[in-house]
Design a protein around this motif. Sequence first.
Motif, PDB file in Angstrom:
ATOM      1  N   PRO A  45       2.321  12.272  -5.977  1.00 45.00           N
ATOM      2  CA  PRO A  45       3.727  12.665  -5.894  1.00 45.00           C
ATOM      3  C   PRO A  45       4.475  12.511  -7.225  1.00 45.00           C
ATOM      4  N   VAL A  46       4.186  11.454  -7.972  1.00 45.05           N
ATOM      5  CA  VAL A  46       4.842  11.253  -9.271  1.00 45.05           C
ATOM      6  C   VAL A  46       4.481  12.384 -10.234  1.00 45.05           C
ATOM      7  N   ALA A  47       3.195  12.726 -10.314  1.00 48.42           N
ATOM      8  CA  ALA A  47       2.768  13.806 -11.194  1.00 48.42           C
ATOM      9  C   ALA A  47       3.333  15.146 -10.750  1.00 48.42           C
ATOM     10  N   PHE A  48       3.382  15.367  -9.451  1.00 46.83           N
ATOM     11  CA  PHE A  48       3.932  16.612  -8.911  1.00 46.83           C
ATOM     12  C   PHE A  48       5.412  16.741  -9.260  1.00 46.83           C
ATOM     13  N   GLU A  49       6.181  15.661  -9.079  1.00 44.45           N
ATOM     14  CA  GLU A  49       7.600  15.712  -9.394  1.00 44.45           C
ATOM     15  C   GLU A  49       7.835  15.887 -10.892  1.00 44.45           C
ATOM     16  N   TYR A 100       0.842  -1.203   0.000  1.00 46.02           N
ATOM     17  CA  TYR A 100       0.000   0.000   0.000  1.00 46.02           C
ATOM     18  C   TYR A 100       0.876   1.252   0.000  1.00 46.02           C
ATOM     19  N   MET A 101       1.871   1.272   0.882  1.00 51.12           N
ATOM     20  CA  MET A 101       2.716   2.454   1.005  1.00 51.12           C
ATOM     21  C   MET A 101       3.599   2.655  -0.222  1.00 51.12           C
ATOM     22  N   ASP A 102       4.267   1.590  -0.659  1.00 49.11           N
ATOM     23  CA  ASP A 102       5.240   1.706  -1.733  1.00 49.11           C
ATOM     24  C   ASP A 102       4.605   1.688  -3.123  1.00 49.11           C
ATOM     25  N   GLY A 103       3.459   1.035  -3.243  1.00 49.38           N
ATOM     26  CA  GLY A 103       2.845   0.902  -4.554  1.00 49.38           C
ATOM     27  C   GLY A 103       1.698   1.854  -4.824  1.00 49.38           C
ATOM     28  N   PHE A 104       1.107   2.407  -3.764  1.00 50.10           N
ATOM     29  CA  PHE A 104      -0.035   3.305  -3.970  1.00 50.10           C
ATOM     30  C   PHE A 104       0.145   4.646  -3.265  1.00 50.10           C
ATOM     31  N   TYR A 105       0.297   4.649  -1.956  1.00 49.81           N
ATOM     32  CA  TYR A 105       0.288   5.894  -1.193  1.00 49.81           C
ATOM     33  C   TYR A 105       1.397   6.850  -1.625  1.00 49.81           C
ATOM     34  N   ASN A 106       2.620   6.352  -1.671  1.00 45.66           N
ATOM     35  CA  ASN A 106       3.734   7.233  -2.032  1.00 45.66           C
ATOM     36  C   ASN A 106       3.734   7.659  -3.493  1.00 45.66           C
ATOM     37  N   PRO A 107       3.555   6.747  -4.459  1.00 40.37           N
ATOM     38  CA  PRO A 107       3.662   7.207  -5.854  1.00 40.37           C
ATOM     39  C   PRO A 107       2.370   7.713  -6.490  1.00 40.37           C
TER      40      PRO A 107
END
Length: 70
Positions: free
Chosen positions: A62-66, A43-50
């Motif tokens: 976060p991916v779109a923001f970066e 959940y954290m590494d595959g959804f929440y963070n990216p």
Amino acid sequence: MAGHGNCYDNAAIETFFKTIKAELIRRQSWDTRRQAEMAIFEYMDGFYNPRRRHSALDWKSPVAFERKVA
């Protein structure tokens, strides 16, 4: 970190715990602790963070923001 007794000390992590409980933990159960650990990691590494949209990032992932900032 703020000083002792400051209610804003843990606001970010408390928000994360609220979110993970609502979106993952209360929706399913696991037979073993290892299964629960793997589900939380995924959940954290595959959804929440990216991919999850965050209000602090103007409702972008976060991916779109970066990608936009870079």
